[in-house]
Design an enzyme around this catalytic site. Sequence first.
Site, mmCIF file in Angstrom:
data_model
loop_
_atom_site.group_PDB
_atom_site.id
_atom_site.type_symbol
_atom_site.label_atom_id
_atom_site.label_comp_id
_atom_site.label_asym_id
_atom_site.label_seq_id
_atom_site.Cartn_x
_atom_site.Cartn_y
_atom_site.Cartn_z
ATOM 1 N N HIS A 9 -28.918 -27.117 -14.965
ATOM 2 C CA HIS A 9 -27.788 -26.442 -14.571
ATOM 3 C C HIS A 9 -28.252 -25.082 -14.369
ATOM 4 O O HIS A 9 -27.664 -24.332 -13.534
ATOM 5 C CB HIS A 9 -26.860 -26.409 -15.629
ATOM 6 C CG HIS A 9 -25.453 -25.660 -15.241
ATOM 7 N ND1 HIS A 9 -24.667 -26.124 -14.327
ATOM 8 C CD2 HIS A 9 -24.869 -24.605 -15.842
ATOM 9 C CE1 HIS A 9 -23.647 -25.361 -14.118
ATOM 10 N NE2 HIS A 9 -23.823 -24.351 -14.821
ATOM 11 N N ASP A 33 -22.880 -22.809 -10.505
ATOM 12 C CA ASP A 33 -21.855 -22.806 -11.394
ATOM 13 C C ASP A 33 -20.481 -22.002 -10.620
ATOM 14 O O ASP A 33 -20.262 -22.484 -9.533
ATOM 15 C CB ASP A 33 -22.120 -22.021 -12.693
ATOM 16 C CG ASP A 33 -21.079 -22.252 -13.785
ATOM 17 O OD1 ASP A 33 -21.089 -23.344 -14.470
ATOM 18 O OD2 ASP A 33 -20.079 -21.325 -14.134
ATOM 19 N N TYR A 64 -12.037 -19.330 -16.087
ATOM 20 C CA TYR A 64 -11.236 -20.775 -16.035
ATOM 21 C C TYR A 64 -9.740 -20.669 -15.921
ATOM 22 O O TYR A 64 -9.407 -21.719 -15.301
ATOM 23 C CB TYR A 64 -11.827 -21.359 -17.359
ATOM 24 C CG TYR A 64 -13.329 -21.729 -17.358
ATOM 25 C CD1 TYR A 64 -14.119 -22.732 -17.136
ATOM 26 C CD2 TYR A 64 -14.223 -20.376 -17.843
ATOM 27 C CE1 TYR A 64 -15.401 -22.969 -17.247
ATOM 28 C CE2 TYR A 64 -15.628 -20.660 -17.894
ATOM 29 C CZ TYR A 64 -16.131 -22.104 -17.460
ATOM 30 O OH TYR A 64 -17.545 -22.102 -17.628
#
Length: 403
Positions: free
Chosen positions: A368, A179, A313
């Site tokens: 993930h 990630d 983000y």
Amino acid sequence: MAETPFKIAVPDEKVALLKQKLGLTNFPDEIEESGWDYGVPLADIRRLSARWSDGYDWRKHEAQLNEELPQFTRDIEVEGFGTLNIHYVHKKSEVANAIPLLFVHGWPGSFLEVRKILPLLIEASPEHPSFHVVALGLPGFGFSEAPKRRGFQFPQFAEVGNKLMLALGYSEYVTQGGDWGHVITEKIAEIYGHKYSKARHTNFPLAPPPSITRSLLQYLSHPFSNHTPKEQEALKRAAWFRQKSSGYFEEHATQPQTIGYSLADSPVGLLAWIYEKLVTWTDSYPWEDDEVLTWISIYWFSRAGPAASVRIYFEARQARGYELGGNPGSVTIPTGYSHFPKEVIQVPRRWTRFPNVVFEKEHESGGHFAAFEEPKELVDDLRNMFGRNGPAFGVVQQMNGYA
């Protein structure tokens, strides 16, 4: 930069407030027979909320984490951002010449993701290498202090990771991440590669398209032919992610403060926001309710609050030259890739085959959160990459990791 031992010790009043808020939850209605098509099913959130409120013992799990994970904090000066108090896990192998490894998580993960791989990585054996493990709690996540100023981007996260390893006495080390941990370890390699960061491994191998006329998002929107069967399946998974599971990304990247109010004030809102990813981003991983609630509780009880974690983000989107696929061509240290079939974004293998990519492994299961879903497989890949017959053996001078 003195090290301070750390134990998780959430104040009683915070635990009581959590239960009070859970008791006041106003649940939404639900379309009949909607399943997961509209998002997390109401029955799941009702069950988890009831367990969190009455039955889940945070003190029990808090004590287990403190027992299993040696934790510390340390003040780290970040250029232009002052001093941040950083939380991390650090456990040395009994093997004196073990390989120093920096583990970097992403969102919605935390230092908790190192829990299953830690005992495997430090294991002493004449058959495989051992590692001294440092699991960084990213600034703004878990029990690390959050930046107070805007503009804290990947070079700053990389600076924190590198300075932490140097402060611990590891003048040479290797990295592993998924990630955002993939992007941050890539930046560490770009800035501190060869001198300090000697090799990296990721379970989230991304790369931009070879043509400058296409972006990764355009590729995901219009997949083209000439791919292997596994790549075709990966394209389907990526298309699903783009169409059904990427809305969170745009909200985090554009209006993190707006979603932050819900995450900080509503434990059920936080639970649903993250639980959706835990289920849909994994490969049918059999989550136990208490396992989920411990994961979410770390966010709820985090030092800066859960809203701080999503700002990464926004800063990524603001970063000059940012591309979702990263910039692997800027990395020249030995790199290893583990490919798990239920990863949310995968690209054709030819995109990731740079001259410095010395190790790749295809797995039959896993998604993930590889360190949590498939800990043995991930650790085996690290052992094979850095073992005697591996392509990155001996990259850290005088440390081969063998007992």
